[in-house]
Write a protein that holds these residues in place. Structure first.
Motif, PDB file in Angstrom:
ATOM      1  N   ALA A 148       0.860  -1.184   0.000  1.00 22.87           N
ATOM      2  CA  ALA A 148       0.000   0.000   0.000  1.00 22.87           C
ATOM      3  C   ALA A 148       0.896   1.233   0.000  1.00 22.87           C
ATOM      4  O   ALA A 148       1.525   1.551   1.012  1.00 22.87           O
ATOM      5  N   PRO A 149       0.994   1.936  -1.109  1.00 18.99           N
ATOM      6  CA  PRO A 149       1.973   3.024  -1.233  1.00 18.99           C
ATOM      7  C   PRO A 149       1.702   4.235  -0.352  1.00 18.99           C
ATOM      8  O   PRO A 149       2.588   5.080  -0.200  1.00 18.99           O
ATOM      9  N   ASN A 150       0.508   4.336   0.218  1.00 16.29           N
ATOM     10  CA  ASN A 150       0.222   5.505   1.054  1.00 16.29           C
ATOM     11  C   ASN A 150       0.073   5.157   2.532  1.00 16.29           C
ATOM     12  O   ASN A 150      -0.498   5.914   3.301  1.00 16.29           O
ATOM     13  N   VAL A 166       4.872  10.914   0.194  1.00 17.54           N
ATOM     14  CA  VAL A 166       3.426  10.716   0.278  1.00 17.54           C
ATOM     15  C   VAL A 166       2.743  11.975   0.804  1.00 17.54           C
ATOM     16  O   VAL A 166       1.716  12.420   0.280  1.00 17.54           O
ATOM     17  N   ARG A 170      -0.093  14.674  -1.226  1.00 19.33           N
ATOM     18  CA  ARG A 170      -1.483  14.657  -0.768  1.00 19.33           C
ATOM     19  C   ARG A 170      -1.836  15.902   0.047  1.00 19.33           C
ATOM     20  O   ARG A 170      -2.688  15.870   0.927  1.00 19.33           O
ATOM     21  N   PHE A 242      -9.528  -0.103  -0.194  1.00 20.15           N
ATOM     22  CA  PHE A 242      -8.548   0.263  -1.211  1.00 20.15           C
ATOM     23  C   PHE A 242      -9.241   0.755  -2.469  1.00 20.15           C
ATOM     24  O   PHE A 242     -10.344   0.318  -2.794  1.00 20.15           O
ATOM     25  N   ASP A 245      -6.110   1.696  -7.522  1.00 16.53           N
ATOM     26  CA  ASP A 245      -4.652   1.796  -7.628  1.00 16.53           C
ATOM     27  C   ASP A 245      -3.925   1.064  -6.507  1.00 16.53           C
ATOM     28  O   ASP A 245      -2.698   1.124  -6.413  1.00 16.53           O
ATOM     29  N   LYS A 247      -4.239   1.797  -3.356  1.00 15.70           N
ATOM     30  CA  LYS A 247      -3.981   2.712  -2.253  1.00 15.70           C
ATOM     31  C   LYS A 247      -5.130   2.670  -1.254  1.00 15.70           C
ATOM     32  O   LYS A 247      -6.285   2.453  -1.628  1.00 15.70           O
ATOM     33  N   CYS A 249      -7.958   4.042   0.842  1.00 16.20           N
ATOM     34  CA  CYS A 249      -8.844   5.199   0.675  1.00 16.20           C
ATOM     35  C   CYS A 249      -9.751   5.399   1.886  1.00 16.20           C
ATOM     36  O   CYS A 249     -10.416   6.433   1.998  1.00 16.20           O
ATOM     37  N   ASP A 262      -6.393   9.695   2.632  1.00 15.35           N
ATOM     38  CA  ASP A 262      -5.497   9.817   1.482  1.00 15.35           C
ATOM     39  C   ASP A 262      -4.118   9.281   1.823  1.00 15.35           C
ATOM     40  O   ASP A 262      -3.323   8.997   0.929  1.00 15.35           O
ATOM     41  N   MET A 263      -3.837   9.166   3.130  1.00 10.80           N
ATOM     42  CA  MET A 263      -2.610   8.545   3.597  1.00 10.80           C
ATOM     43  C   MET A 263      -2.792   8.100   5.041  1.00 10.80           C
ATOM     44  O   MET A 263      -3.659   8.622   5.752  1.00 10.80           O
TER      45      MET A 263
END
Length: 489
Positions: A148-150, A166, A170, A242, A245, A247, A249, A262-263
């Protein structure tokens, strides 16, 4: 293939850097000392990662905060290690250790032998999400946070770089911080400064639950709320949602609520890196048990920093302290214990913690055990607390103090004076600490009370101060200086 050294330090954090500096000061010969670290950079001041590193303007970056700038000392860039004949083996993991044979095996297949080993492996961030069942991993929620990139953690420079990337991508978005301790509070402040809308989630009834009283916590929570931070207390994460993408959410909580995200920043604590030595060295309090000279159950192996459980004389028990000041001081002590053991006494450390967020800055000394007395104006800028246990002062806390006030608190706490009148203690507030050390305070805030004196075990005068008291004062002075210099690192 293998190499042999007299001294080997495993771990490349704050403790390793300060120990290396102490070895050089002690006259270690070229080629005698080796540091092995998984990180690809020379030892640095880790506190910078949650402070200056995350600033939106003029952020701290290496090489500006290599050890030992945290104590206003020499900056030990890689060139320094080379000039002093210290072997830096970076980006290398130690695969196994054999304390009986005095050898380490690296992941590259090299064998490193030693005469003395200092374990300074520190700790790793908990990716065990669960405040109610510690064995429950995020992956068991069906979540692979590494993909999970965020979702961000914060323990080393790589983590900090990822968090910055990150965070900057954002701006104006929703950030969820999991955890209400040191990392959670400091990261939340940085996220706000970087124009994110922050919600903090933790299972306790208050922030900084291990240290703060409810009254102290309420002050900081109200201040954070004035900056737009929201608190969701008494619940934990159950799952993530998620987007397409991959990520996160949204964050789903045990109380049934869903938080848009968003993160996500995870700051739920750390776990000591002891696995190399389990079954070989005696463990206690989750770390490697050492004596007052930081020596483990194996006479050739020493441990310092987050990984070490050592006797804290002032509280009369063995503890593991997760703070940079303890790491720095233990590093200096352990080198002395190895080089000149006959001249080195027991490590006599006054537990010390501090933090600086937004315009706030606090320091704590000693132990937060027993009954607490608050003092000062909680609606103003300067307030604090004393802790009493078995009739003696054992801990103190102050927000918004001066250098002189912090020094007085540190000295008074180390002296552990007898207290007979709690009401009088509350009335005197900060002046009590000055009375204990028999030093008149400079004219200062209105909250400092009258001039009566509490009963002490014996008369105390400033010229009777022990070496430990002097150390306590230097700790306070450094922390005050550090807070003022935070923009540098």
């Amino acid at each position: 293939m293998g190499r042999a050294f007299v001294y080997v330090i495993i771990g490349g954090g704050v403790a390793a850097g300060y120990a290396a500096h102490e070895f050089v000061q002690a006259g270690v010969s070229s080629g005698e000392l080796c540091i092995i670290s998984e990180e690809p950079v020379a030892p640095y001041e880790r506190p910078a990662l949650s402070k200056g590193y995350l600033l939106p303007e003029a952020p701290a970056r290496l090489p500006s905060f290599h050890c030992c700038v945290g104590t206003n000392g020499e900056r030990l860039a890689p060139k320094w290690y080379n000039e002093n004949g210290i072997e830096l083996i970076l980006g290398t993991r130690v695969k196994s250790a054999d304390v009986r044979r005095k050898t380490l095996l690296t992941a590259t297949g090299e064998t490193i032998s030693y005469k003395y080993l200092i374990v300074a492996t520190g700790a790793r961030v908990l990716k065990l999400f669960c405040f109610y069942i510690l064995a429950l991993k995020l992956e068991e929620f069906g979540v692979n946070t590494l993909d999970a990139p965020n979702v961000c953690y914060l323990r080393d420079v790589a983590d900090a770089d990822r968090l910055v990337d990150v965070m900057q991508s954002r701006s104006g978005g929703q950030a969820v911080v999991i955890g209400g301790g040191y990392i959670g509070m400091e990261c939340a402040a940085s996220l706000v400064i970087n124009n994110l809308n922050v919600t903090m989630v933790f299972p306790e009834a208050q922030c900084m639950a291990r240290l703060f009283t409810p009254k102290i916590a309420a002050f900081y929570e109200e201040f954070y709320q004035s900056k737009g931070v929201k608190f969701v207390k008494g619940t934990v994460l159950t799952s993530f949602d998620f987007n397409s993408d991959g990520k996160v959410c949204a964050v789903n909580l045990r109380d049934g609520s869903k938080l848009p995200a968003d993160m996500v920043v995870v700051g739920i604590g750390i776990r000591p890196n002891t696995s190399l030595f389990e079954g070989q060295l005696t463990m206690e309090k989750g770390g490697i048990k050492v004596n007052g000279k930081m020596q483990s159950s194996n006479s050739s192996v020493y441990a310092i920093g987050d990984v070490a459980a050592f006797p804290v004389k002032i509280v009369g028990e063995t503890r593991r302290l997760e703070h940079v000041d303890s790491s720095r001081r233990a590093a200096r002590h352990v080198v002395s214990a190895i080089i000149v053991p006959e001249k080195t006494g027991e490590f006599d450390y006054l537990p010390f913690f501090y933090s600086r967020v937004f315009t706030l800055s606090w320091q704590f000394y000693g132990d937060n055990a027993g009954e607490v007395v608050h003092f000062g104006d909680f609606s103003g800028n300067t307030f604090g607390a004393y802790w009493m246990n078995k009739g003696h002062l054992v801990g103190s806390f102050l927000e918004g103090g001066t250098k002189e006030q912090y020094e007085a608190l540190a000295q008074a706490t180390r002296l552990k004076p007898k207290i007979e009148d709690l009401a009088e203690l509350e009335s005197q507030g900060l002046e009590y600490a000055f009375n204990v050390i028999q030093k008149p305070p400079s004219p200062r805030p209105a909250e400092v009370g009258g001039g009566s004196t509490l009963v002490l075990d014996k008369p105390l005068h400033v010229w009777h101060a022990t070496t430990g008291v002097i150390v306590a004062a230097s700790v306070a002075a450094f922390a005050y200086w550090y807070g003022r210099k935070r923009k540098r690192w």
